[in-house]
Every structure is written in C-alpha cells, then in structure tokens.
Design a protein around this motif. Sequence first.
Motif, short mmCIF file in Angstrom:
data_model
loop_
_atom_site.label_atom_id
_atom_site.label_comp_id
_atom_site.label_asym_id
_atom_site.label_seq_id
_atom_site.Cartn_x
_atom_site.Cartn_y
_atom_site.Cartn_z
N VAL A 175 5.56 12.62 2.98
CA VAL A 175 4.89 12.37 1.69
C VAL A 175 3.49 12.96 1.60
CG1 VAL A 175 6.18 10.23 1.42
CG2 VAL A 175 3.86 10.14 2.35
N ALA A 176 2.99 13.59 2.67
CA ALA A 176 1.60 14.06 2.70
C ALA A 176 1.25 14.92 1.49
CB ALA A 176 1.32 14.82 3.99
N SER A 177 2.13 15.84 1.15
CA SER A 177 1.82 16.76 0.05
C SER A 177 1.85 16.07 -1.30
CB SER A 177 2.80 17.94 0.06
OG SER A 177 4.13 17.48 -0.14
N ASN A 178 2.46 14.88 -1.36
CA ASN A 178 2.55 14.12 -2.61
C ASN A 178 1.83 12.78 -2.50
OD1 ASN A 178 4.52 15.71 -4.36
ND2 ASN A 178 5.66 15.54 -2.44
N TYR A 179 0.86 12.69 -1.59
CA TYR A 179 0.24 11.41 -1.29
C TYR A 179 -0.45 10.80 -2.50
CZ TYR A 179 -2.45 7.84 1.18
OH TYR A 179 -2.99 6.66 1.59
N ASP A 180 -1.18 11.60 -3.24
CA ASP A 180 -1.88 11.08 -4.42
C ASP A 180 -0.88 10.63 -5.47
OD1 ASP A 180 -4.40 11.55 -3.30
OD2 ASP A 180 -4.37 13.63 -3.95
N VAL A 181 0.21 11.37 -5.62
CA VAL A 181 1.26 10.97 -6.55
C VAL A 181 1.86 9.64 -6.09
CG1 VAL A 181 3.52 11.57 -7.50
CG2 VAL A 181 1.78 13.34 -7.20
N MET A 182 2.06 9.50 -4.78
CA MET A 182 2.62 8.27 -4.23
C MET A 182 1.75 7.07 -4.59
SD MET A 182 3.14 7.23 -0.23
CE MET A 182 1.39 6.93 -0.01
N ASN A 183 0.44 7.19 -4.41
CA ASN A 183 -0.44 6.07 -4.72
C ASN A 183 -0.42 5.74 -6.20
OD1 ASN A 183 -1.34 5.48 -2.14
ND2 ASN A 183 -3.03 6.93 -2.23
N ASP A 184 -0.32 6.76 -7.04
CA ASP A 184 -0.23 6.50 -8.48
C ASP A 184 1.05 5.74 -8.80
OD1 ASP A 184 -2.64 7.61 -9.36
OD2 ASP A 184 -1.82 9.63 -9.42
N LEU A 185 2.17 6.12 -8.16
CA LEU A 185 3.44 5.44 -8.40
C LEU A 185 3.40 4.00 -7.90
CD1 LEU A 185 6.05 8.18 -7.37
CD2 LEU A 185 5.43 7.48 -9.68
N MET A 186 2.83 3.80 -6.71
CA MET A 186 2.83 2.47 -6.11
C MET A 186 1.98 1.49 -6.90
SD MET A 186 4.73 2.59 -3.29
CE MET A 186 4.18 1.39 -2.09
N SER A 187 0.93 1.98 -7.58
CA SER A 187 -0.01 1.08 -8.25
C SER A 187 -0.11 1.32 -9.75
CB SER A 187 -1.40 1.25 -7.63
OG SER A 187 -1.94 2.52 -7.98
N VAL A 188 0.74 2.18 -10.29
CA VAL A 188 0.68 2.58 -11.69
C VAL A 188 -0.72 3.13 -12.01
CG1 VAL A 188 1.48 1.94 -14.00
CG2 VAL A 188 2.14 0.55 -12.06
N GLY A 189 -1.31 3.83 -11.05
CA GLY A 189 -2.60 4.48 -11.25
C GLY A 189 -3.80 3.60 -11.03
N VAL A 190 -3.59 2.28 -10.87
CA VAL A 190 -4.72 1.36 -10.77
C VAL A 190 -5.42 1.45 -9.42
CG1 VAL A 190 -5.39 -1.08 -11.03
CG2 VAL A 190 -3.52 -0.17 -12.38
N HIS A 191 -4.80 2.12 -8.44
CA HIS A 191 -5.42 2.22 -7.11
C HIS A 191 -6.80 2.86 -7.18
CE1 HIS A 191 -4.95 6.59 -6.11
NE2 HIS A 191 -4.04 6.51 -7.07
N ARG A 192 -7.04 3.70 -8.15
CA ARG A 192 -8.34 4.36 -8.27
C ARG A 192 -9.44 3.34 -8.57
NH1 ARG A 192 -6.93 9.87 -8.92
NH2 ARG A 192 -4.71 10.11 -9.39
#
Length: 261
Positions: free
Chosen positions: A39-56
């Motif tokens: 998942v390294a190349s899609n890590y930021d996408v992964m975090n967005d999916l896991m938190s619906v973008g709220v991780h930021r």
Amino acid sequence: MTDASSHGPHSSGDRSSFGFRDVDAREKVKMVRGVFDSVASNYDVMNDLMSVGVHRIWKDIAAAKLNPRPGETILDVAGGTGDMARRYSKMARAAQERRGGEDAKVIVLDYNAEMILAGVQKGGEPEMQWSVGDAMNLPLPDASVDAYSISFGIRNVAHIDKALAEARRVLKPGGRFLCLEFSRPTTPIRKVYDAWSFHAIPRIGGWVAKDRDSYQYLVESIRRFPDQNMFKGMIEDAGFRRVSVTNLLGGIAAIHHGWAI
C-alpha cells in the motif's frame, strides 16, 4: 459484528494478532511489512479511505497537542510518508521564528523501507531526517529525545508493550509521549462506522489500490486494538504518568498523551 473485546489481548507471548487471526509474532512482522509494501504508493489514499478524509484534521489536533518546540529532538515512529513530521517541523520552525532558539530535529522512523522511500519522494522539511528502524528496538540511545509520537502505527507492531517500553527508554526525563490511533467508538456512530469499515473500505481498497486483502487486514486490526481505557493502562504500565485520552469523532480515533516523569 466482531470487535476487539471478544478476541482478548492484542499480543500474548510469541503470538500476535494479524487482523482477526493470531499468528507467530515474528511472522506478523513479515506479514505487516508485506501489507505496507503493497500500500506504500497509495498510503495517502488509504488514510483518506479509512477516515473519510478526516485524518488530516486529527493529525493537526495531535500535532498541536504535542506542541513541537525549537531545539527539540522529536521522534516520529511508524512515520510512514512523513505527514506528522512535516507538521512538527513547520510548527517548531514557526515557534523558532517567534521566540528564537535552535533548529528542531524531527526523525521519521519506519520499519518499512518502501514507506520511507515514498515519503522521501514526496519531499520533506529541513528539520526532517529519515530512518528505517523497528519500534520494538529503536536505534537510539536512552534519554535522547524530547518527544515521541506514533500515529496509526502502534496497532501494527507485534508486541505493543515492547514498543511502549522503547518509547519510555528513549525519552528524556519530562519528555512527551503521543499516540494517535483508530480506537473504539463510544457513541451510536459505532454502527455506522462498523458498516462503513467492514463492508465499504475493503471493496474500495480493491477498486482504488487493487488490494482488497491489505485493506481487510487494516480494518480488522482496528477491531483487535485495545480500547481507550485498556490502552491507557498499558501506557501507564510502561512507566508513563499523567496519561490522558482525547476521543476524536466519537472515539473513532483517540489521542493518548503521557509524560516520562
């Protein structure tokens, strides 16, 4: 719906959880490395999916709570592509511009070289240094850092207690510990979140990253992670004091903060 409380502790002896399975702890290390290689190349996408973008927003709140200062050495374990380290660097530099002081040093440490490479390719800040290393055996001397953070990473280590002991070891007296991690929803939002995470995230991971299995592991790993109070007790057992818990979005994530005193 299965949750972590029905599976017992996250790790026991030489066994550790990998999603809903218990595996040899050494095997878990290899398996988790495989997940993050994938998942390294899609890590930021992964975090967005896991938190619906709220991780930021969560990361902004956590960085403000850590309160980076000029001249400090800050260790960001499981630092991945450097999201938290960039925040720490900019905040320490802003404080330096206001009141002077030495440059901060922010060490990004991750067990997975592919994650570090992805972070280097994204670019960093002048304060940042990149390193490959193990949260359970940190390549740093005793009492050498002012602040330790780990964000969305501690549930992936084979033995949480060993990672916490290492955090306590490398912190200077009076040093700060901070962990941002997915946790246990404490409100009715839990049913909605369970439905989203168990049914939607693996499917979307399959569509977006072509890797449903890795995303399935990630949502299962959240359920196996200790709840807020249990994890607070583990941090205190590692020798930290004045440990506090801040729930985010009804407990979907939580910040655990403590002091090496």
